[in-house]
Design a protein around this motif. Structure first.
Motif, short mmCIF file in Angstrom:
data_model
loop_
_atom_site.label_atom_id
_atom_site.label_comp_id
_atom_site.label_asym_id
_atom_site.label_seq_id
_atom_site.Cartn_x
_atom_site.Cartn_y
_atom_site.Cartn_z
N GLY A 50 0.84 -1.25 0.16
CA GLY A 50 0.09 0.03 -0.20
C GLY A 50 0.95 1.10 0.06
N ALA A 82 3.30 -1.04 4.01
CA ALA A 82 2.89 0.37 3.38
C ALA A 82 3.95 1.39 3.55
CB ALA A 82 1.69 0.83 4.06
N GLY A 140 -3.46 0.97 -3.81
CA GLY A 140 -3.47 -0.51 -3.35
C GLY A 140 -2.31 -1.38 -3.98
#
Length: 171
Positions: A50, A82, A140
């Motif tokens: 992410g 992420a 994403g």
């Protein structure tokens, strides 16, 4: 290259956004920016599952400083899953100085000053100021835009909770 008005203001005055706007569900466009060490960087250089793309006008302002620090704090627990990229038109030297002074280690600051590649690719370049609009995008693993907030008043902060919730959904 499109120009859009009526979307953002600075201290109440309307501004023009230049570039190709993206929306939720769109593939995130590639861009070319500079790291704090003057090395080229692009979206493909960040393979994390992410990504949060955080566009700010300038880290030398109180709101941008606060925003970047808040996202830095939130990203502590997401290391390896992420990454948050804070992109501005600030020179890489200024970004490096800011990052060192702020002690941030969980975000990456990137400069769009050279070509405004990111600003134009995402429709976030402010024509009148040659700065980026304040915006937060969540990507994403498929590199599609899962969340987008274009902050209406440039001097306001984004909705941190909504952005982080969107990030949680793509992880």
């Amino acid at each position: 290259m499109s120009e859009r008005t009526g979307l953002i203001t600075f201290l109440g005055g309307g501004l023009t956004l230049v570039g190709n706007p993206v929306g939720v569900g769109d593939a995130a466009p590639e861009f070319a920016v500079l790291t704090n060490e003057l090395a080229p960087a692009k979206l493909a250089d960040f393979p994390e599952k992410g990504l949060i793309l955080i566009a700010v006008p300038s880290l030398d302002t109180a709101v941008c400083d606060l925003e970047a620090r808040k996202f830095n704090k939130e990203m502590e627990s997401l290391s390896g899953k992420a990454k948050a990229l804070v992109i501005s038109m600030d020179l890489p030297f200024a970004q490096k100085r800011w990052a060192e002074a702020a002690g941030v280690t969980n975000i990456v600051t990137l400069s769009d000053h050279r070509d405004a590649s990111f600003g134009q690719a995402y429709g976030l370049l402010i024509k009148e100021l040659r700065l980026l609009a304040r915006a937060v995008l969540v990507l994403g693993p498929d590199r599609k835009v899962a969340y987008l907030e274009l902050v209406k008043e440039v001097t306001n902060e984004p909705d941190y909770a909504a952005a982080l919730a969107a990030l949680g959904k793509v992880l």
